[in-house]
Motif scaffolding. Structure first.
Motif, short mmCIF file in Angstrom:
data_model
loop_
_atom_site.label_atom_id
_atom_site.label_comp_id
_atom_site.label_asym_id
_atom_site.label_seq_id
_atom_site.Cartn_x
_atom_site.Cartn_y
_atom_site.Cartn_z
N SER A 170 -11.15 -27.97 -12.96
CA SER A 170 -11.00 -27.56 -11.55
C SER A 170 -12.55 -27.78 -10.73
CB SER A 170 -10.63 -26.37 -11.32
OG SER A 170 -11.38 -25.46 -11.59
N ALA A 213 -10.02 -25.80 -2.83
CA ALA A 213 -10.24 -26.06 -4.30
C ALA A 213 -8.85 -26.94 -5.09
CB ALA A 213 -10.30 -24.68 -5.28
N GLY A 214 -9.21 -27.39 -6.20
CA GLY A 214 -8.32 -28.01 -6.76
C GLY A 214 -8.52 -28.55 -8.17
N ALA A 215 -7.45 -29.46 -8.94
CA ALA A 215 -7.96 -30.06 -9.99
C ALA A 215 -8.46 -31.08 -10.06
CB ALA A 215 -6.61 -30.01 -10.86
N ALA A 226 -18.00 -28.09 -10.20
CA ALA A 226 -17.20 -28.71 -10.77
C ALA A 226 -17.74 -28.82 -12.24
CB ALA A 226 -16.62 -30.03 -10.16
#
Length: 749
Positions: A96, A112-114, A153
């Motif tokens: 992520s 946020a995210g993958a 990240a």
């Protein structure tokens, strides 16, 4: 270095943003000299002494580039989607990510995210390892300003500066066809002047131009000078781009003068009166002598101000508190005064930027605080006056600063030391040029978010309605020559132009000032394209535009251009057509006699072609026209153009022959010292000056009406500023009379 493998050196140079080849003025491809490349990458920070050191330096620099997951600066143009490119090794490219954007206002945005959901734009292998680059979109409608983005990240954290900027720089109201006068401030003088112009003289000139209907007063850089010997009067080699020149303070308007008996006694002494009389009488500006008198007077007023509490002293202290860098600058100047040596010769502690209380005289430091306060205050008042109903002051931002000045001492990480900006060999300067100032370091200044660039831009834009950017090509690249080498051994250093345009656009809007780029000489096509894209006004200089062998001797002046007959680096109009500049270059060894004869023939052909072109344009100018008739016809051509601004060089109007500067020469030519032939009081009633300026005003008003009509067709919005109709607009006959009246005025003058 003949016979040696220089391929690794070329790769290292390109990693540092150095061009290993370029095209000269004749469109010939020139390879950069290996010795120059080696010295330049060393100056940029590469740990190399010989070619043998290059492979290790190349490996280390490549690894350092891989270790940076994001660029230090990202531009988010208004109305366009923006993103950050995140580069991670393959083994970290899953999982992520989390972003935190802290806006300039203090507001914080998080998302946020993958990583796997991000668009992959590139996969590459370097040194046996794989790296993937993914794009992280930035929020839409990014506000203007300087924002900080933090990304977590792949187990790593990185930060970048996000510049939210308008795509186009500020342009102000539409439809206005302005005109103004150009004059170097040091050359201007009135009856009460001390032998050189000051801010009071510039105020008086601005008032006169406004009476004539003009909009702008343009001058050369007004920045702080280095007063140590040997003194360099060039306004393009200042000590700092962050502080003003106390030489231009109008001391007779300083409030402390009346309340300081010691200052009045000094000013009224016979010795000072005699010195001032000699300074006024001289045909050239004697900077050191005049500054010595002015400084003594200001020192007396400084001591008077600090001797007792007053509202003025409190005002000065508030000014210093609001501008903390001024104290640092004053300490530097006071230390320089005590040591009487350039800072590279100071002891190591002082040289490295640490100055203590015992390193300078406190009274001298107070003087520099006071002098800078007066300079800033007087210029600020003048700038406010110039903006009232006009375009404001037209100031000039020089390309560089003196290597022994304050800026390089305090902000040396922003410069490529032991290197000089310059130009490669060309038809005029066959050995090339070295200008003597260190270029901006493209990567170190960028890594810190361009703090020095932003500061010197704000310093100027706070006072300028219009700012001219010297050598605008340097936003893209600058020719650099390492110390100890010849100019031909230099190379071009590249800059992140779009990031610099973003800063210019943002700051111009914040200060409501429009920008002009000096794009003369050999200009790559992409420079003019970028200027048009970002609304940086270009320059149209008739002397540069003349092409006698072409079907179009002069191209049409565009509306986004500032038009003039010449510049401060060119001979005055009459001297140019008389060939004085050709003879000057022969005398200075810059031109052979054979080349001079060829150039004289070309000049005569240019004059004939110009006269024919003006006649076809409906501006009467006979083949036997004298210099004055040709001047008036040429001004008519510019005056009736759609240029945003026409600048008239005041000295051209009386057929001045002496140039203010002859490029390529030094102190032997006494450049930057010529006073105007006439005092301002005389100019106000001199027909050969006033009449063509009134004609110019009438022409520009007619063009203004045409521009407003065209704007009304394109957009229903009215212009931001109305242009008052002070006098009747000219008809076609009057436009022709502008040029035809030249001979009659010559006889009457």
């Amino acid at each position: 270095m003949a016979g040696l493998n220089v391929a690794p050196l070329s790769r290292l140079a390109r990693q540092y943003g150095i061009q290993t080849s370029y095209y000269d003025v004749h469109r010939r491809r020139c390879q950069a000299d290996p010795a120059g490349l080696l010295a330049l990458v060393r100056a940029m920070g590469a740990p190399v002494e010989t070619l043998a050191d290059v492979p290790d330096a190349l490996k280390a620099h490549t690894q350092a580039q891989r270790g940076a997951p994001i660029e230090p600066v990202v531009v988010a143009w208004e109305g366009k989607s923006a993103h950050v490119e995140l580069r991670l090794p393959d083994y970290q490219a899953s999982g992520s990510f989390a972003c935190q954007l802290r806006l300039e206002t203090g507001e914080t945005k998080r998302w946020a995210g993958a990583l796997s959901q991000l668009r992959s734009v590139r996969h590459e292998r370097m040194g046996g390892a794989g790296y993937v680059t993914r794009r992280i979109p930035l929020p839409a409608a990014m506000p203007w300003g300087y924002h900080r983005l933090r990304i977590d990240a792949g187990g790593r954290r990185a930060e970048t500066l996000v510049i939210g900027a308008p795509t186009r720089a500020y342009v102000g109201g539409s439809g206005h066809a302005a005109w103004g006068l150009f004059v170097p401030l040091y050359a201007l003088h009135r009856e009460p002047s001390w032998g050189a112009g000051d801010y009071g003289d510039l105020r008086a000139l601005n008032e006169w131009v406004r009476e004539l209907g003009g909009d702008v007063v343009a001058t050369l850089p007004l920045l702080a000078s280095r007063w140590q010997k040997p003194f360099d009067p060039s306004p393009y080699s200042p000590s700092s781009r962050l502080f003003w020149n106390e030489f231009y303070v109008d001391v007779l308007k300083v409030p402390e003068l009346q309340g300081c008996p010691a200052a009045r006694t000094y000013l009224n002494s016979s010795g000072v009166r005699n010195q001032l009389a000699a300074l006024r009488k001289g045909a050239r500006v004697d900077y050191p002598r005049q500054m010595a008198v002015k400084r003594k007077l200001l020192e007396e007023m400084t001591e008077s101000l600090f001797a007792r509490g007053s509202s003025r002293q409190a005002e000065l202290r508030r000014f210093v508190a609001a501008h903390p860098d001024i104290e640092d600058y004053a300490r530097f100047r006071a230390t320089s005064d005590r040591r009487r040596a350039p800072w590279p010769e100071w002891p190591e502690r002082l040289r490295d930027g640490t100055i203590g209380d015992g390193d300078y005289d406190e009274s001298v430091m107070r003087y520099h605080l006071y002098a800078q306060w007066l300079a800033q205050t007087q210029l600020q008042e003048l700038a406010a006056q110039a903006r009232e109903g006009g375009e404001g002051l037209y100031l000039d931002l020089p390309l560089g600063v003196h290597p022994h000045g304050y800026d390089v001492w305090r902000h040396r990480e922003a410069f490529v030391l032991n290197t000089s900006g310059g130009a490669p060999p060309d038809a005029v300067f066959t050995k090339g040029q070295q200008w003597g100032f260190p270029p901006l370091h493209p990567e170190r200044e960028r890594a810190h978010g361009y703090p020095y660039v932003i500061r010197y831009l704000r310093h100027h834009l706070q006072q300028a309605g219009i700012l001219r950017i010297d050598h605008v090509m340097a936003l893209h690249r600058l020719y650099c020559v390492p110390a100890g080498l010849e100019a031909r051994q230099g190379a071009y250093l590249q800059y992140r132009a779009e990031e610099l345009y973003a800063i210019l656009s943002l700051e111009s809007h914040r200060h409501r000032s429009w920008l002009v780029g000096e794009n003369l000489g050999t200009v790559p096509t992409y420079v003019n394209a970028a200027m048009r894209r970002h609304r940086i006004h270009r320059m149209y200089v008739m002397q540069y535009e003349l092409t006698p062998g072409s079907r179009r001797v002069l191209r049409t002046v565009a509306r986004d251009e500032v038009a003039s007959l010449n510049t401060h680096d060119m001979p005055p109009f009459a001297a140019y057509w008389d060939g004085r500049d050709i003879r000057d270059r022969v005398a200075s060894g810059l031109l052979t006699k054979a080349a001079a004869r060829r150039e004289s023939r070309v000049r005569r052909a240019m004059r004939a072609a110009l006269i024919r072109h003006l006649s076809r344009a409906g501006i009467a100018c006979g083949p036997k026209a004298d210099h004055r008739a040709l001047l008036h016809a040429s001004l008519a051509f510019l005056g009736r153009s759609r240029a945003r601004l026409v600048l008239v060089n005041l000295e051209d109007l009386w057929m001045e022959m002496k140039p203010q500067n002859l490029p390529g020469t030094g102190h032997e030519r006494l450049n930057w010292t010529n006073k105007l032939r006439y005092r301002l009081e005389e100019l106000r009633v001199l027909r050969q000056v006033v009449a063509p300026l009134r004609d110019m005003d009438r022409l520009r008003r007619r063009i203004h009406v045409r521009n407003r009509t065209a704007d009304a067709r394109e957009s229903p919005r009215p212009p931001l500023r109305a242009y008052p109709a002070k006098r009747p607009l000219p008809g076609k006959a009057e436009i022709g009379a502008f040029a035809q009246g030249a001979r009659r005025r010559t006889m009457n003058d």
